[in-house]
Each structure stands twice: as C-alpha cells, then as structure tokens.
Design a protein around this motif. Structure first.
Motif, PDB file in Angstrom:
ATOM      1  N   SER A   1       0.835  -1.214   0.000  1.00 24.46           N
ATOM      2  CA  SER A   1       0.000   0.000   0.000  1.00 24.46           C
ATOM      3  C   SER A   1       0.863   1.254   0.000  1.00 24.46           C
ATOM      4  O   SER A   1       0.538   2.243  -0.659  1.00 24.46           O
ATOM      5  N   PHE A   2       1.998   1.220   0.729  1.00 20.22           N
ATOM      6  CA  PHE A   2       2.903   2.371   0.722  1.00 20.22           C
ATOM      7  C   PHE A   2       3.511   2.574  -0.664  1.00 20.22           C
ATOM      8  O   PHE A   2       3.621   3.702  -1.148  1.00 20.22           O
ATOM      9  N   LEU A   3       3.925   1.491  -1.284  1.00 19.67           N
ATOM     10  CA  LEU A   3       4.554   1.592  -2.605  1.00 19.67           C
ATOM     11  C   LEU A   3       3.579   2.132  -3.635  1.00 19.67           C
ATOM     12  O   LEU A   3       3.902   3.051  -4.403  1.00 19.67           O
ATOM     13  N   ILE A   4       2.365   1.588  -3.659  1.00 17.88           N
ATOM     14  CA  ILE A   4       1.360   2.034  -4.639  1.00 17.88           C
ATOM     15  C   ILE A   4       1.018   3.504  -4.410  1.00 17.88           C
ATOM     16  O   ILE A   4       0.922   4.298  -5.349  1.00 17.88           O
ATOM     17  N   GLY A   5       0.839   3.881  -3.130  1.00 20.14           N
ATOM     18  CA  GLY A   5       0.538   5.280  -2.827  1.00 20.14           C
ATOM     19  C   GLY A   5       1.644   6.225  -3.254  1.00 20.14           C
ATOM     20  O   GLY A   5       1.390   7.292  -3.798  1.00 20.14           O
ATOM     21  N   LEU A   6       2.911   5.811  -3.013  1.00 18.54           N
ATOM     22  CA  LEU A   6       4.051   6.650  -3.411  1.00 18.54           C
ATOM     23  C   LEU A   6       4.090   6.840  -4.921  1.00 18.54           C
ATOM     24  O   LEU A   6       4.246   7.958  -5.425  1.00 18.54           O
ATOM     25  N   LEU A   7       3.942   5.734  -5.667  1.00 16.54           N
ATOM     26  CA  LEU A   7       4.019   5.824  -7.131  1.00 16.54           C
ATOM     27  C   LEU A   7       2.871   6.654  -7.688  1.00 16.54           C
ATOM     28  O   LEU A   7       3.067   7.481  -8.584  1.00 16.54           O
ATOM     29  N   ARG A   8       1.675   6.449  -7.151  1.00 17.72           N
ATOM     30  CA  ARG A   8       0.526   7.206  -7.646  1.00 17.72           C
ATOM     31  C   ARG A   8       0.667   8.685  -7.322  1.00 17.72           C
ATOM     32  O   ARG A   8       0.345   9.544  -8.139  1.00 17.72           O
ATOM     33  N   ARG A   9       1.166   8.986  -6.111  1.00 18.10           N
ATOM     34  CA  ARG A   9       1.302  10.396  -5.739  1.00 18.10           C
ATOM     35  C   ARG A   9       2.318  11.107  -6.611  1.00 18.10           C
ATOM     36  O   ARG A   9       2.092  12.230  -7.067  1.00 18.10           O
ATOM     37  N   THR A  10       3.463  10.478  -6.837  1.00 22.76           N
ATOM     38  CA  THR A  10       4.480  11.133  -7.652  1.00 22.76           C
ATOM     39  C   THR A  10       4.015  11.282  -9.093  1.00 22.76           C
ATOM     40  O   THR A  10       4.332  12.276  -9.748  1.00 22.76           O
ATOM     41  N   GLU A  11       3.250  10.304  -9.575  1.00 23.95           N
ATOM     42  CA  GLU A  11       2.705  10.434 -10.926  1.00 23.95           C
ATOM     43  C   GLU A  11       1.730  11.610 -10.995  1.00 23.95           C
ATOM     44  O   GLU A  11       1.766  12.410 -11.948  1.00 23.95           O
ATOM     45  N   GLU A  12       0.854  11.721  -9.981  1.00 21.72           N
ATOM     46  CA  GLU A  12      -0.085  12.842  -9.957  1.00 21.72           C
ATOM     47  C   GLU A  12       0.658  14.167  -9.820  1.00 21.72           C
ATOM     48  O   GLU A  12       0.301  15.164 -10.462  1.00 21.72           O
ATOM     49  N   ALA A  13       1.690  14.179  -8.962  1.00 19.25           N
ATOM     50  CA  ALA A  13       2.461  15.416  -8.791  1.00 19.25           C
ATOM     51  C   ALA A  13       3.154  15.820 -10.085  1.00 19.25           C
ATOM     52  O   ALA A  13       3.183  16.996 -10.451  1.00 19.25           O
TER      53      ALA A  13
END
Length: 467
Positions: free
Chosen positions: A239-251
């Motif tokens: 969950s941490f990995l998916i959240g990190l990747l999604r956040r950086t993609e959105e950013a």
C-alpha cells in the motif's frame, strides 16, 4: 541495497541452517521481505525519495534482526559471541519499528508535516537502542527476536531482571506513527488523502495485530493467528509503494499542467501585444492617413458647396470616432502603458478614465517593482474587471483597490460597499474568465460577497522575482 540483499540471502538459508525452525523463520521474515521488495522497487522507480529509503530501511533492519537470530541460534549456547549477536539482532529488529515510525511520519511527501516531529523520532531511535540493551541485560537467557532456543545469558544482570521485556516498548512506535499519519490526513490535500487511505487501513491492521498477538493466539491458535497476521501485514508495504508511485505520478502530471498553463499565459500575453501593435501600426495609421486626406480635401474645397463640406466634416468626425474606439480596443487588449510603465501606472491610467471615486493603495515594494508579463497582465485585468463590475452591478460609485507584495506573492484586492450578490462561489460572467486568467499565471482568485455588504475580489499571484 547490498546489506539488505546479504541479510535476505542469510534468511533464505535458514531451512539449511535450522531445518526444524525454518517455518517460523520464513513466516516471520514475510513482512520484512515485503518492505525490502517495496523499498527496492521504490528506489528504482523514484530514486532519492525519502519514502523509498524508509521502506527499504524497515525491511533491511528487520531482516538483519532475523538473520542475527538465526546466526545466534547456531553459536554455542551461553557463549559471549551468541549473546553479542543476540543483542545486536535485537537492537536492529527494534530499530526497524522506529524506521516504520519515521516512514509513517514522512508519508506521503517524504517530509515531516511539522518540524517538531524530527526531534521525537530521533529520541525514539536512541531510546529504543537503550531500552533494548537494558532488556537484553535483564534477560536470564540470550535474547532471540524469533524466540528460538538459546542458552543462558553470560551478560545477565539480576538487578535488571524486571526489565527483561522492556524491548516490547518498541512496538509502540508504529502506533505513534499511525497517530501522526492520521493527524496529517486531517489537513492533507485531496491528492495526498487519496494516497494515504490504504496505508492507514493496512497499518492499523498491522498495529492491531501486534498489540493483540497474545489474545489472538489464545483464541485462534498460533498457526491460524500467524497465517492471518502475515497475510494482512504483507499488504502494508504494497500500500505504501502504490501510494508513493501514484502520488508522484499525480504530482508530475500537475507540475506539467502548471508549466503548460504558464506557457499558455506567456503566449497569450505575447499574442495580445502583437495584436495591439498590429492595430496601432496598421488600422490606426490607415485611419489617421484617411482623416488627413479628408481634412486636406476640405481645405482645397475652400468656400465651395456647404453640403459637401458638412459631409466631409461628418466623415472626418466618424473617422476620428472609429480611431478613438480602435485605440481603446487596442488598450484593452494589452495597454501600452502596462508594457512601458508597469502595473501601477497602468492601473492609475485605467482608474482615471472611469467615473468612480476609487482609492488606490500601493505598497512601496510594488511601486518600485516590475513583475513578469503574465503576472502584470493578470493583476491589471483583475482590477479592470473588478471596477467594471462596480460600475455595472454594485449600485455605488465608491471602490477601493490595493496592491501589495510580500513573501513572494502579489496580492491585488478590489472592494466595493455596494449591493453584493448571494453566492460568490457560483461562476458569474467575467469572473470565470478572470479565475482562468489568474490560474494560468499560477495564481488564485477569491470572491467574497453578501447581499447588502458589498463585494471583494482578491487575487494572489506568485512572483518568483521582481525588478
């Protein structure tokens, strides 16, 4: 990466080193393996991101602790080497929970939400090492983080016997981290909240499992409890990995949108200036030339036909009126005074032409400064739209315009004591275009209004630097 790989390899050798304890070792290592894999993946995809480093740290520290426990079980029982290895592995394993605390405190941006958090995290790291050491010295048997069979502890201090279970305090670190994450969630942006929900749920499950381990074992049995806990816990690093990747993609996507907006704003300003020049150098000059020819024809006509002279006079006046309208149009597209003299002079010039009793307050920093073209254009048209709305809708001749700059932000405010309107959040006429214009320059528009209490337009624009 290499120390983590070495620890992972040592744990994977446990079936050959401790055949009778291999199941316990590999089950305990499932969650650290998950953190290690998530951290390694995050480091490869988002190198240098603090969240990736903390994911990797949790996995490496726990794998190192487990590897140490396996190595200690193979050393002679009751020996000083076995006791030393047990102490080191216990400190490393407990430090893994502090790394999880740090991960939760930094997630999802990689930075602490509050500057004061850094101090308690450091204190927790030092306190964990001290408390674990005290617990090791107080234990009559060599400490094993996996509770593997060990011999008597040669470093045992009877005076510390009551503190032999003190290292369990390290389990409170994830609970504290979860509290910090929940506190951060309350004030987080919509983007961050979307990436924080699953880590909050999975970490809560992990913390609940750690706290209720004894009760769950008694109710469900050790095998069932272990299977449920490991299965649920492995979702935490994912969950941490998916959240990190999604956040950086959105950013990254939002950054690209902002850059695109800035380019569009710059192009729009340049295009308005080009149109203004074309009108000035083309149509306006042709009208002036035509007006000059009419005046020349009237001079040559002398005392001729009065009807013709009147017609030529009317044509001259019409040409002059069209020229004035065209000049005002060109000034509205991009006023020359804005380009030549800056924001303040352009605003003064615009207010002087309007039948309003307008008070203009300009801070000294703004008076002496020039800003980027998109920023000056957005600020100018905000004032123009605001005072125009006062003329059209406010039922008052009073207005107050203020322009200030502080902290890298230019703030433009237009207030009137007029009749106001009911819902300032609902797009109204030119305000929609004005919001878009400010957004293209990186700014925001706030509209405050209430029937009978007037209206306030407040635009805030970032100014990276000014001259």
């Amino acid at each position: 990466m290499l120390p983590g790989a070495a620890c992972a390899f040592a744990v994977l050798l446990s079936p050959a080193v401790l055949p009778d304890q291999a199941g316990r070792v590999l089950t305990a290592a499932a969650l650290p393996f998950g953190f290690y894999a998530a951290g390694a993946t995050a480091r490869a995809l988002r190198p240098g991101h603090p969240v990736a480093d903390r994911l990797l740290a949790v996995g490496v520290l726990h794998l190192a602790g487990i590897a140490g426990a396996v190595a200690g079980a193979r050393l002679p029982g009751g020996s000083w080497p076995a006791a030393t290895v047990g102490w080191v592995s216990a400190v490393l394993f407990a430090s893994g929970f502090v790394a999880l605390l740090d991960l939760l405190a930094r997630y999802p941006t990689g930075q602490y939400a509050w500057a004061w958090v850094a101090g308690p995290v450091r204190v927790a790291a030092v306190a964990t090492a001290i408390v674990t050491t005290v617990a090791v010295l107080g234990s009559p048997r060599i400490v094993s983080v996996l509770e593997l069979p060990t011999g008597p502890n040669p470093a045992h201090l009877a005076a510390l016997a009551s503190a032999s279970g003190a290292f369990l305090v390290a389990l409170a670190a994830p609970l504290l981290g979860l509290g910090l994450l929940l506190a951060r969630y309350r004030g987080a942006s919509v983007l961050d909240r979307g990436q924080m929900r699953w880590p909050i749920v999975t970490t809560a499950v992990l913390v609940a499992g750690l706290v209720s381990t004894g009760l769950a074992e008694r109710v469900l049995g050790p095998e069932v409890q272990t299977a449920l806990f490991v299965g649920a816990a492995t979702a935490v690093p994912a969950s941490f990995l998916i959240g990190l990747l999604r956040r950086t993609e959105e950013a990254d996507r939002l950054a690209a949108v902002e850059e695109s907006r800035a380019r569009i704003a710059q192009v729009a300003v340049s295009e308005r200036r080009r149109i203004e020049r074309d009108l000035h150098d083309g149509a306006q000059q042709q009208l002036l030339a035509l007006l000059a020819r009419v005046e020349l024809a009237r001079a040559r006509l002398g005392e001729g036909d009065e009807a013709v002279e009147r017609e030529l006079g009317a044509i001259g006046e019409a040409i002059g009126s069209v020229h004035r309208d065209l000049r005002e149009l060109a000034r509205g597209i991009h006023p020359a005074v804005l380009t030549d003299c800056g924001l303040v002079e352009a605003v003064r010039s615009a207010l002087a032409r309007l039948p309003l009793d307008t008070r203009l307050d300009v801070s000294p920093d703004v008076e002496r400064s020039r800003f980027g073209e998109p920023v000056e254009a957005a600020a100018y048209f905000l004032v123009l739209e605001g005072v125009t709305n006062v003329l059209k809708h406010a039922d008052t001749a009073d207005a107050h315009v203020s322009i200030t700059a502080a902290g890298g932000l230019l703030t433009v405010t237009v207030r009137d004591p007029g009749r106001g309107f009911a819902d300032p959040r609902e797009p109204r006429g030119g305000l929609t275009g004005l919001r878009d214009r400010l957004a293209a320059a990186g700014g925001v528009l706030e509209v405050t209004s209430r029937p009978g209490y007037g209206t306030t337009l407040r635009g805030v624009l970032p100014v990276a630097g000014h001259v």
